[in-house]
Design an enzyme around this catalytic site. Structure first.
Site, mmCIF file in Angstrom:
data_model
loop_
_atom_site.group_PDB
_atom_site.id
_atom_site.type_symbol
_atom_site.label_atom_id
_atom_site.label_comp_id
_atom_site.label_asym_id
_atom_site.label_seq_id
_atom_site.Cartn_x
_atom_site.Cartn_y
_atom_site.Cartn_z
ATOM 1 N N CYS A 65 0.988 -1.299 -0.187
ATOM 2 C CA CYS A 65 0.102 0.051 0.025
ATOM 3 C C CYS A 65 0.886 1.317 -0.047
ATOM 4 O O CYS A 65 1.892 1.264 0.331
ATOM 5 C CB CYS A 65 -1.018 0.008 1.184
ATOM 6 S SG CYS A 65 -2.010 -1.462 1.521
ATOM 7 N N ARG B 24 3.545 1.234 -7.584
ATOM 8 C CA ARG B 24 3.598 0.385 -6.387
ATOM 9 C C ARG B 24 2.399 -0.904 -6.658
ATOM 10 O O ARG B 24 2.260 -2.072 -5.974
ATOM 11 C CB ARG B 24 3.702 0.840 -5.057
ATOM 12 C CG ARG B 24 4.799 1.357 -4.765
ATOM 13 C CD ARG B 24 4.310 2.493 -3.366
ATOM 14 N NE ARG B 24 4.251 1.623 -2.215
ATOM 15 C CZ ARG B 24 5.264 1.530 -1.097
ATOM 16 N NH1 ARG B 24 6.055 2.111 -1.235
ATOM 17 N NH2 ARG B 24 4.903 1.052 -0.136
ATOM 18 N N TRP C 62 -3.022 -2.012 -1.777
ATOM 19 C CA TRP C 62 -2.968 -3.276 -2.266
ATOM 20 C C TRP C 62 -3.484 -4.335 -1.483
ATOM 21 O O TRP C 62 -3.086 -4.376 -0.201
ATOM 22 C CB TRP C 62 -1.532 -3.623 -2.665
ATOM 23 C CG TRP C 62 -1.172 -4.762 -3.025
ATOM 24 C CD1 TRP C 62 -0.776 -5.852 -2.009
ATOM 25 C CD2 TRP C 62 -0.806 -5.141 -4.226
ATOM 26 N NE1 TRP C 62 -0.587 -7.014 -2.755
ATOM 27 C CE2 TRP C 62 -0.543 -6.589 -3.920
ATOM 28 C CE3 TRP C 62 -1.049 -4.752 -5.560
ATOM 29 C CZ2 TRP C 62 -0.471 -7.615 -5.358
ATOM 30 C CZ3 TRP C 62 -0.771 -5.675 -6.550
ATOM 31 C CH2 TRP C 62 -0.666 -6.908 -6.561
ATOM 32 N N ASN D 16 -0.030 0.773 6.130
ATOM 33 C CA ASN D 16 0.665 -0.371 5.148
ATOM 34 C C ASN D 16 1.440 -1.381 5.938
ATOM 35 O O ASN D 16 2.154 -1.149 6.871
ATOM 36 C CB ASN D 16 1.862 0.375 4.438
ATOM 37 C CG ASN D 16 2.679 -0.481 3.302
ATOM 38 O OD1 ASN D 16 1.841 -1.441 2.832
ATOM 39 N ND2 ASN D 16 3.784 -0.210 3.119
ATOM 40 N N GLY D 17 1.271 -2.792 5.423
ATOM 41 C CA GLY D 17 1.881 -3.777 6.150
ATOM 42 C C GLY D 17 0.714 -4.918 6.506
ATOM 43 O O GLY D 17 -0.350 -4.766 6.051
ATOM 44 N N GLU E 296 14.101 -23.447 -12.024
ATOM 45 C CA GLU E 296 13.940 -22.044 -11.695
ATOM 46 C C GLU E 296 15.220 -21.148 -12.016
ATOM 47 O O GLU E 296 14.996 -19.937 -12.553
ATOM 48 C CB GLU E 296 13.260 -21.733 -10.198
ATOM 49 C CG GLU E 296 13.183 -20.431 -9.823
ATOM 50 C CD GLU E 296 12.174 -19.624 -11.070
ATOM 51 O OE1 GLU E 296 11.330 -20.230 -11.622
ATOM 52 O OE2 GLU E 296 12.137 -18.271 -10.850
ATOM 53 N N LYS F 131 15.156 -17.954 -14.933
ATOM 54 C CA LYS F 131 15.528 -16.695 -14.464
ATOM 55 C C LYS F 131 16.767 -16.288 -15.683
ATOM 56 O O LYS F 131 16.625 -15.233 -15.834
ATOM 57 C CB LYS F 131 16.195 -16.671 -13.045
ATOM 58 C CG LYS F 131 15.187 -16.894 -12.040
ATOM 59 C CD LYS F 131 14.391 -15.518 -11.679
ATOM 60 C CE LYS F 131 13.027 -15.337 -12.259
ATOM 61 N NZ LYS F 131 12.116 -16.305 -12.307
ATOM 62 N N GLU G 73 15.133 -15.692 -19.024
ATOM 63 C CA GLU G 73 14.471 -14.741 -19.218
ATOM 64 C C GLU G 73 14.746 -13.404 -19.371
ATOM 65 O O GLU G 73 14.393 -12.412 -19.988
ATOM 66 C CB GLU G 73 12.950 -15.109 -18.469
ATOM 67 C CG GLU G 73 13.156 -14.907 -17.029
ATOM 68 C CD GLU G 73 11.838 -14.789 -16.433
ATOM 69 O OE1 GLU G 73 10.972 -14.788 -16.626
ATOM 70 O OE2 GLU G 73 11.839 -15.555 -15.417
ATOM 71 N N HIS H 52 22.260 -39.563 -20.566
ATOM 72 C CA HIS H 52 21.312 -39.972 -21.369
ATOM 73 C C HIS H 52 21.128 -39.067 -22.650
ATOM 74 O O HIS H 52 20.073 -39.040 -23.113
ATOM 75 C CB HIS H 52 19.818 -40.228 -20.730
ATOM 76 C CG HIS H 52 20.103 -41.144 -19.660
ATOM 77 N ND1 HIS H 52 19.891 -42.756 -20.064
ATOM 78 C CD2 HIS H 52 20.063 -41.191 -18.390
ATOM 79 C CE1 HIS H 52 20.052 -43.461 -18.736
ATOM 80 N NE2 HIS H 52 20.073 -42.276 -17.675
ATOM 81 N N LYS I 116 4.361 -9.347 -17.565
ATOM 82 C CA LYS I 116 4.142 -9.667 -16.312
ATOM 83 C C LYS I 116 3.106 -10.981 -16.090
ATOM 84 O O LYS I 116 3.200 -11.692 -15.318
ATOM 85 C CB LYS I 116 3.816 -8.622 -15.581
ATOM 86 C CG LYS I 116 4.033 -8.966 -13.932
ATOM 87 C CD LYS I 116 5.247 -9.630 -13.506
ATOM 88 C CE LYS I 116 5.285 -9.797 -12.107
ATOM 89 N NZ LYS I 116 6.502 -10.679 -11.618
#
Ligand code: AGP
Length: 608
Positions: A2, A27, A75, A101-102, A481, A485, A488, A504, A603
């Site tokens: 937020c 944000r 948010w 915020n939190g 992953e 990273k 991309e 193999h 995104k």
């Protein structure tokens, strides 16, 4: 996260608040609101959607006279986006207004306590608890009310507070969520982040944990949680607006990597009570948990990789069979789903088309569904039978880091809960596992402090053509992953392989100097993977090993070693991924790629 803005001075507050909030729009948010003292009472205006809606509603602030106010962009974490859930929140007499915020980790307990005292809630948010708690403790002294509230509230908060009985003052409080105070020629400001105040001042104070600030139009004072006045030095900000939006980091991706410790705390802590996993939010009975016969994890990209880790964790810890599927495959392969299966859809955005279609496919077959989602109120969050939020806040960089880390935490908590309910974990083991989880944020912080060493190593590979990532078990999932990273954001070809699979076919690709990142966090598989490393180095590969502190045997086999702190074998992904994130970031940076917005990528992939 937020966004918070506050102003008190000689100018009209509302236009300044709206301008400050507009500088925090990056944000991410779903609603906004203002509270302004108009000389008689506190006026409140809130609106869901873009900030423009609120600006139009208030004629750019003109309809809200007064020189002291607070503003907020929300948010959503607790409670879907709506006017009633938007901030600011009032106490019942509307004489105290709060923006936050939190995450208030113990808000349910406090909400029950306050309801028992006759308080009525008008929102689903955790924040409203703060407004009523201040009301409960307010006997005429705001500092006393604030400090008593601070002693009851657990979690993270940055707060802006107006007390109608004290119109010439604005209050700010901080614990774990950032909050700054700015001194300008026309008055004083508070904000979640520097961009909101740069237009008015570059002279700011960073409020530290459990500090309180009281602002008048002329003065700024600071107090500690015991109500004692303290002195603070101001800081001159020399960032431009672009740097300020990233909190001084060069890219959002780096900023979000460094937010991972707090993301882990925010996703973990509200769900641990006296060393028990509390996921009441899912409304799953023990009977329902015991009846699960198979879990299907369905996702895309990094969320799929997080799901692949979950397969090992659920099967290893809870002894529940798990299938992991790419959503784009699952939705078309006429999957075999049984009555007592559980389909878990993992998605940061909650809007990925393939994942949403997979969810609907599962629901059409009458199977129970659970979403692990970051965006509150998103399609997958709304349509899944149950949802477990990852409280990572808005993730701006296309390449996910903190949301991925939060997905891992959500999976660990589910696996521990399921294992305990199904008798696969004793109370002692559960306590031990939860203690290990509590250590992760600090361990991640320690790994992030390694960035210079990793940047130096990464610079050697900005011209690499092929990079391989290998591992066994959970280490294979981590390799997936790590490989994505790198691909991309640096556009370097990379593949992840189960280390036992190299002979193999893949090993034919190894040439002199080919970089292979080998992940070895599973002690029972060290020797196996070390023998794979020897196969690789004997054919000319340069092997970077990521392994647990203490596994010094690796020094004989690998060319370069990055150690991660010891943790529970099920949780090593949360640590091993950090150096791999940093490696990819610095290779991309070295190549001059657009780290935050890589070519060809979005995104959220909301189309097939
Ligand atoms: C990961 O860095 C990418 N941004 C991408 O693979 C992403 O994980 C995938 O598109 C799934 O997105 P979601 O989590 O929003 O569903």
């Amino acid at each position: 996260m937020c966004g918070i803005v506050g102003y008190i001075g000689v100018s009209q507050a509302a236009p300044i608040l709206l301008d400050g909030l507009s500088k925090l729009e990056y944000r991410g948010y779903d609603s906004a609101g203002l509270a302004v003292y108009d000389g008689d009472k506190i006026q409140l205006q809130k609106a869901t959607g873009r900030l423009k809606v609120l600006s139009e509603l208030t004629h750019d602030g003109a309809t809200m006279p007064g020189v002291a106010g607070i503003g907020h962009t929300r948010w959503a974490t607790h409670g879907a986006p709506s006017n009633s859930n938007a901030h600011p929140h009032f106490n019942r007499e509307e004489t105290i207004a709060v923006v936050h915020n939190g995450i208030i980790e113990n808000y349910l307990k406090l909400k029950k306590y306050l309801e028992g005292k006759g308080y009525q809630f008008t929102s689903d948010t955790d924040t409203e608890v703060v407004a009523h708690l201040l009301d409960y403790y307010y006997k005429g002294d705001p500092i006393e009310a604030i400090t008593r509230m601070m002693h009851r509230v657990e979690g993270s908060y940055a707060l802006g507070i107006l007390f109608q009985a004290h119109p010439g003052l604005l209050y700010a409080v901080r614990k774990d969520s950032p909050l700054i105070v700015g001194r300008s020629k026309d008055g004083n400001l508070i904000a979640s982040d520097v961009p909101a105040v740069l237009k008015y001042t570059r002279n700011v104070y960073f409020i530290e944990n459990e500090e309180i600030s009281i602002l008048s139009g002329e003065d700024i004072c600071f107090y500690n949680v015991d109500g004692e006045e303290i002195q603070k030095e101001s800081t001159a900000i020399d960032w431009d607006m672009n740097a300020a939006e990233k909190g001084g980091y060069e890219h959002f991706m780096l900023k979000e990597m460094y937010e991972q410790p707090q993301t882990v705390r925010d996703t973990l802590n509200p769900r641990i009570k006296e060393y028990n996993v509390d996921i009441e939010e899912l409304g799953m009975t023990d009977e329902e948990i015991r009846s699960i016969q198979k879990i299907h994890i369905v996702a895309c990209g990094s969320a799929y990789h997080a799901g692949f880790t979950a397969k090992y964790v659920f099967e290893g810890m809870a002894r529940i069979p798990v299938d992991v599927d790419l959503a784009s495959e699952f939705r078309y392969r006429n999957p075999i789903l049984q009555e007592h299966d559980l389909v878990i859809i993992i998605s940061q955005s909650g809007e990925t088309a393939d994942s949403l279609a997979a969810l609907r496919e599962a629901k059409n077959r009458g199977v129970q569904t659970l979403g692990i989602v970051n965006v509150v109120g998103s399609s997958i969050a709304r349509e899944a039978d149950r949802v477990m939020y990852t409280w990572a806040g808005p993730e701006i960089a296309v390449a996910t880091t903190k949301a991925y880390s939060a997905q891992l935490i959500a999976e660990y908590l589910l696996a521990i809960k399921f294992a305990q309910v199904r008798g696969e974990l004793t109370k002692e083991e559960t306590t031990s596992y939860l203690k290990d989880l509590h250590k992760l944020p600090e361990q991640i912080e320690m790994l992030l402090s390694n960035k210079e060493k990793i940047q130096h190593f990464a610079n050697r590979y900005i011209s690499a053509k092929d990079v391989f990532f290998v591992g066994r078990g959970i280490d294979y999932a981590i390799s997936m992953e790590g490989s994505l990273k790198l691909k991309e954001i640096s556009y370097i070809h990379s593949e992840a392989y189960a280390a036992g699979e190299l002979k193999h076919g893949t090993i034919s690709l190894i040439e002199e100097g080919t970089l292979v990142a080998a992940v070895l966090t599973q002690e029972a598989l060290y020797k196996k993977t070390i023998s794979n490393i020897v196969e690789l180095t004997s054919r000319g590969a340069f092997v970077l090993a990521v392994t647990n502190t203490g596994n010094t045997e690796i020094e004989k086999a690998a060319d370069y070693v990055i150690y991660i702190p010891q943790t529970n074998r099920w949780f090593t992904n949360s640590l091993a991924i950090i150096p791999l994130q940093l490696f990819s970031y610095y290779v991309s940076l070295g190549k001059g790629c657009d780290v935050d917005k890589p070519r060809n990528l979005a995104k959220s992939v909301t189309v097939e």
